[in-house]
Design a protein around this motif. Structure first.
Motif, PDB file in Angstrom:
ATOM      1  N   LEU A 131      10.002 -10.411   9.848  1.00  0.00           N
ATOM      2  CA  LEU A 131      10.470  -9.983   8.529  1.00  0.00           C
ATOM      3  C   LEU A 131      10.055 -10.998   7.464  1.00  0.00           C
ATOM      4  O   LEU A 131      10.247 -12.204   7.630  1.00  0.00           O
ATOM      5  N   TYR A 132       9.496 -10.448   6.386  1.00  0.00           N
ATOM      6  CA  TYR A 132       9.151 -11.256   5.214  1.00  0.00           C
ATOM      7  C   TYR A 132       9.835 -10.627   4.007  1.00  0.00           C
ATOM      8  O   TYR A 132      10.094  -9.424   3.979  1.00  0.00           O
ATOM      9  N   GLN A 133      10.125 -11.473   2.998  1.00  0.00           N
ATOM     10  CA  GLN A 133      10.692 -10.953   1.753  1.00  0.00           C
ATOM     11  C   GLN A 133       9.890 -11.504   0.587  1.00  0.00           C
ATOM     12  O   GLN A 133       9.525 -12.696   0.560  1.00  0.00           O
ATOM     13  N   CYS A 134       9.629 -10.614  -0.360  1.00  0.00           N
ATOM     14  CA  CYS A 134       8.903 -11.005  -1.565  1.00  0.00           C
ATOM     15  C   CYS A 134       9.857 -11.751  -2.491  1.00  0.00           C
ATOM     16  O   CYS A 134      10.988 -11.305  -2.710  1.00  0.00           O
ATOM     17  N   GLN A 135       9.413 -12.861  -3.060  1.00  0.00           N
ATOM     18  CA  GLN A 135      10.254 -13.622  -3.992  1.00  0.00           C
ATOM     19  C   GLN A 135      10.267 -12.988  -5.374  1.00  0.00           C
ATOM     20  O   GLN A 135      11.177 -13.210  -6.149  1.00  0.00           O
ATOM     21  N   GLY A 136       9.263 -12.165  -5.660  1.00  0.00           N
ATOM     22  CA  GLY A 136       9.192 -11.536  -6.981  1.00  0.00           C
ATOM     23  C   GLY A 136      10.043 -10.279  -7.084  1.00  0.00           C
ATOM     24  O   GLY A 136      10.932 -10.178  -7.928  1.00  0.00           O
ATOM     25  N   CYS A 137       9.827  -9.297  -6.194  1.00  0.00           N
ATOM     26  CA  CYS A 137      10.540  -8.015  -6.292  1.00  0.00           C
ATOM     27  C   CYS A 137      11.602  -7.843  -5.206  1.00  0.00           C
ATOM     28  O   CYS A 137      12.237  -6.796  -5.130  1.00  0.00           O
ATOM     29  N   SER A 138      11.782  -8.825  -4.349  1.00  0.00           N
ATOM     30  CA  SER A 138      12.802  -8.829  -3.273  1.00  0.00           C
ATOM     31  C   SER A 138      12.593  -7.728  -2.232  1.00  0.00           C
ATOM     32  O   SER A 138      13.538  -7.337  -1.549  1.00  0.00           O
ATOM     33  N   GLN A 139      11.388  -7.216  -2.157  1.00  0.00           N
ATOM     34  CA  GLN A 139      11.098  -6.175  -1.164  1.00  0.00           C
ATOM     35  C   GLN A 139      10.963  -6.802   0.225  1.00  0.00           C
ATOM     36  O   GLN A 139      10.436  -7.893   0.374  1.00  0.00           O
ATOM     37  N   PHE A 140      11.484  -6.092   1.263  1.00  0.00           N
ATOM     38  CA  PHE A 140      11.353  -6.553   2.632  1.00  0.00           C
ATOM     39  C   PHE A 140      10.093  -5.964   3.250  1.00  0.00           C
ATOM     40  O   PHE A 140       9.786  -4.784   3.066  1.00  0.00           O
ATOM     41  N   ILE A 141       9.363  -6.779   3.997  1.00  0.00           N
ATOM     42  CA  ILE A 141       8.120  -6.363   4.631  1.00  0.00           C
ATOM     43  C   ILE A 141       8.214  -6.700   6.110  1.00  0.00           C
ATOM     44  O   ILE A 141       8.447  -7.856   6.475  1.00  0.00           O
ATOM     45  N   TYR A 142       8.074  -5.691   6.959  1.00  0.00           N
ATOM     46  CA  TYR A 142       8.102  -5.880   8.406  1.00  0.00           C
ATOM     47  C   TYR A 142       6.679  -5.899   8.937  1.00  0.00           C
ATOM     48  O   TYR A 142       5.863  -5.055   8.570  1.00  0.00           O
ATOM     49  N   ARG A 143       6.392  -6.844   9.807  1.00  0.00           N
ATOM     50  CA  ARG A 143       5.079  -6.950  10.423  1.00  0.00           C
ATOM     51  C   ARG A 143       5.245  -7.171  11.915  1.00  0.00           C
ATOM     52  O   ARG A 143       6.281  -7.659  12.373  1.00  0.00           O
ATOM     53  N   GLN A 144       4.197  -6.815  12.687  1.00  0.00           N
ATOM     54  CA  GLN A 144       4.204  -7.090  14.116  1.00  0.00           C
ATOM     55  C   GLN A 144       3.580  -8.451  14.410  1.00  0.00           C
ATOM     56  O   GLN A 144       3.877  -9.067  15.415  1.00  0.00           O
ATOM     57  N   ARG A 145       2.728  -8.896  13.518  1.00  0.00           N
ATOM     58  CA  ARG A 145       2.078 -10.194  13.676  1.00  0.00           C
ATOM     59  C   ARG A 145       2.435 -11.090  12.502  1.00  0.00           C
ATOM     60  O   ARG A 145       2.754 -10.614  11.411  1.00  0.00           O
ATOM     61  N   LYS A 146       2.322 -12.375  12.742  1.00  0.00           N
ATOM     62  CA  LYS A 146       2.603 -13.330  11.681  1.00  0.00           C
ATOM     63  C   LYS A 146       1.561 -13.216  10.579  1.00  0.00           C
ATOM     64  O   LYS A 146       0.398 -12.915  10.830  1.00  0.00           O
ATOM     65  N   VAL A 147       2.007 -13.468   9.364  1.00  0.00           N
ATOM     66  CA  VAL A 147       1.143 -13.407   8.189  1.00  0.00           C
ATOM     67  C   VAL A 147       1.051 -14.817   7.607  1.00  0.00           C
ATOM     68  O   VAL A 147       2.066 -15.526   7.522  1.00  0.00           O
ATOM     69  N   ASN A 148      -0.127 -15.212   7.202  1.00  0.00           N
ATOM     70  CA  ASN A 148      -0.312 -16.494   6.536  1.00  0.00           C
ATOM     71  C   ASN A 148       0.221 -16.354   5.113  1.00  0.00           C
ATOM     72  O   ASN A 148      -0.416 -15.763   4.246  1.00  0.00           O
ATOM     73  N   THR A 149       1.419 -16.915   4.873  1.00  0.00           N
ATOM     74  CA  THR A 149       2.064 -16.742   3.566  1.00  0.00           C
ATOM     75  C   THR A 149       1.365 -17.540   2.460  1.00  0.00           C
ATOM     76  O   THR A 149       1.638 -17.322   1.282  1.00  0.00           O
ATOM     77  N   GLN A 150       0.491 -18.464   2.842  1.00  0.00           N
ATOM     78  CA  GLN A 150      -0.290 -19.190   1.829  1.00  0.00           C
ATOM     79  C   GLN A 150      -1.429 -18.323   1.304  1.00  0.00           C
ATOM     80  O   GLN A 150      -1.850 -18.466   0.154  1.00  0.00           O
TER      81      GLN A 150
END
Length: 151
Positions: free
Chosen positions: A116-135
């Protein structure tokens, strides 16, 4: 239930539900793993998985017998006997056979790992099966920064 009782049961269901005789051999096959039964095109014999009877009882097993008899009778009559054919679907519904057998596998499909990831701008939750490079990756809607949230 032994082989002889199975043969008598299949012949009885064939006469009662289909109005046609079953003139070949029906046997239990312990090597079947993922299927309830099998129809042999060349020999016209039927194989059944004995674990279906042991695990789910006679109700589910009768549905498997009717399913395999649909393949048997339609093939001998020269009609569409495959799962995709209209005649097969119609006859299976008419006699009350089961389309699919319940899974014998105790370990059903493993639960997929969700990150689970959350956007800091719009607070939307994003589900992924693999890790995402947040940089490197950002939110697809507002281009905000993503932060990983522990579940």
């Amino acid at each position: 239930m032994n082989q002889d009782e199975l043969q008598v049961l299949v012949e009885k269901i064939s006469r009662d539900c289909f109005g046609l005789p079953f003139q070949h051999q029906a046997v239990f096959n312990n090597r079947l793993r993922t299927t309830g039964g099998r129809y042999h095109l060349n020999s016209h014999n039927l194989d059944f998985n004995p674990k279906i009877l042991e695990t789910f009882g006679t109700g589910e097993f009768l549905g498997v017998i009717k399913h395999e008899l649909c393949h048997y009778h339609l093939h001998l009559l020269g009609k569409g006997f495959q799962h995709k054919d209209k005649e097969f679907k119609w006859l299976l519904a008419e006699v009350g056979g089961s389309r699919f057998v319940k899974s014998l596998n105790e370990k059903a499909k493993p639960v997929k790992k969700r990150i689970l990831y959350q956007c800091q701008g719009c607070s939307q939750f994003i589900y992924r099966q693999r890790k995402v490079n947040t940089q490197k990756y950002v939110c697809g809607q507002c281009k905000g920064k993503l932060t990983h949230i522990e579940i």
